[in-house]
Design a protein around this motif. Sequence first.
Motif, PDB file in Angstrom:
ATOM      1  N   ALA A   1      76.061 -16.463  -4.687  1.00 36.62           N
ATOM      2  CA  ALA A   1      77.245 -17.293  -4.546  1.00 36.62           C
ATOM      3  C   ALA A   1      78.026 -16.900  -3.298  1.00 36.62           C
ATOM      4  CB  ALA A   1      78.130 -17.136  -5.776  1.00 36.62           C
TER       5      ALA A   1
ATOM      6  N   ASN B   1      78.911 -15.042   4.396  1.00 34.33           N
ATOM      7  CA  ASN B   1      78.650 -16.442   4.069  1.00 34.33           C
ATOM      8  C   ASN B   1      77.876 -17.141   5.181  1.00 34.33           C
ATOM      9  OD1 ASN B   1      80.018 -16.086   1.681  1.00 34.33           O
ATOM     10  ND2 ASN B   1      81.942 -16.856   2.485  1.00 34.33           N
TER      11      ASN B   1
ATOM     12  N   SER C   1      69.233 -19.423   4.731  1.00 33.26           N
ATOM     13  CA  SER C   1      68.772 -20.586   3.966  1.00 33.26           C
ATOM     14  C   SER C   1      68.267 -21.686   4.891  1.00 33.26           C
ATOM     15  CB  SER C   1      69.882 -21.109   3.048  1.00 33.26           C
ATOM     16  OG  SER C   1      70.970 -21.584   3.795  1.00 33.26           O
TER      17      SER C   1
ATOM     18  N   GLY D   1      74.185 -28.938  -0.288  1.00 32.43           N
ATOM     19  CA  GLY D   1      73.967 -27.881  -1.278  1.00 32.43           C
ATOM     20  C   GLY D   1      74.918 -26.712  -1.113  1.00 32.43           C
ATOM     21  N   VAL D   2      75.149 -26.300   0.113  1.00 33.19           N
ATOM     22  CA  VAL D   2      76.090 -25.193   0.366  1.00 33.19           C
ATOM     23  C   VAL D   2      77.509 -25.618   0.004  1.00 33.19           C
ATOM     24  CG1 VAL D   2      77.131 -23.768   2.169  1.00 33.19           C
ATOM     25  CG2 VAL D   2      74.669 -24.051   2.082  1.00 33.19           C
TER      26      VAL D   2
ATOM     27  N   LYS E   1      77.791 -25.629  -3.690  1.00 35.39           N
ATOM     28  CA  LYS E   1      77.865 -24.255  -4.206  1.00 35.39           C
ATOM     29  C   LYS E   1      79.271 -23.691  -4.041  1.00 35.39           C
ATOM     30  CE  LYS E   1      75.666 -20.542  -5.621  1.00 35.39           C
ATOM     31  NZ  LYS E   1      75.011 -20.457  -6.902  1.00 35.39           N
ATOM     32  N   ALA E   2      79.969 -24.116  -2.979  1.00 36.92           N
ATOM     33  CA  ALA E   2      81.350 -23.694  -2.750  1.00 36.92           C
ATOM     34  C   ALA E   2      82.336 -24.616  -3.459  1.00 36.92           C
ATOM     35  CB  ALA E   2      81.655 -23.668  -1.263  1.00 36.92           C
ATOM     36  N   LYS E   3      81.824 -25.508  -4.310  1.00 34.35           N
ATOM     37  CA  LYS E   3      82.640 -26.473  -5.066  1.00 34.35           C
ATOM     38  C   LYS E   3      83.487 -27.335  -4.138  1.00 34.35           C
ATOM     39  CE  LYS E   3      82.594 -23.550  -9.044  1.00 34.35           C
ATOM     40  NZ  LYS E   3      83.145 -22.353  -9.552  1.00 34.35           N
TER      41      LYS E   3
ATOM     42  N   TYR F   1      85.877 -20.462   1.813  1.00 29.57           N
ATOM     43  CA  TYR F   1      84.709 -19.641   2.091  1.00 29.57           C
ATOM     44  C   TYR F   1      84.319 -19.593   3.569  1.00 29.57           C
ATOM     45  CZ  TYR F   1      84.189 -20.010  -2.932  1.00 29.57           C
ATOM     46  OH  TYR F   1      84.407 -19.960  -4.269  1.00 29.57           O
TER      47      TYR F   1
END
Length: 128
Positions: free
Chosen positions: A2, A40, A47, A83-84, A87-89, A95
Amino acid sequence: MAPTPRSAVVSRTSNAKDQTKKVDDADEVPAYSQENVQLNMRMIYYSRTFLSIVGGVIAGVLGLTGISGFLCYFLIMMLASVGVAAKAKFDVHSYFDSWNRILFDGIGQGLLSFILFWTFAYDIVHIF
């Protein structure tokens, strides 16, 4: 893995007796952790590189040539960015520095890896 939040809020108190009491939002000062932002960004680079290699092999095995291969790459990078962000909502500023970090950083580096593995897989499957 995360993403790690880049900031924490440090609040000042006006009373020495009550250290846990929060004050107005005007007195809150954001404190940024450069280490978390770098962690991050490193996650994004790793990725993107991994997805570039996998995408290149897939494009080569499918026999994509020309513009269709490059469209495959940009589709994969777009999905990686979404997607990233998911993942960080979709709270990117907690982030990363900006949206540009998610959308554009590492795309050129990943493109070279994609082309390398794309041509390698295409040659192995379709030429030899």
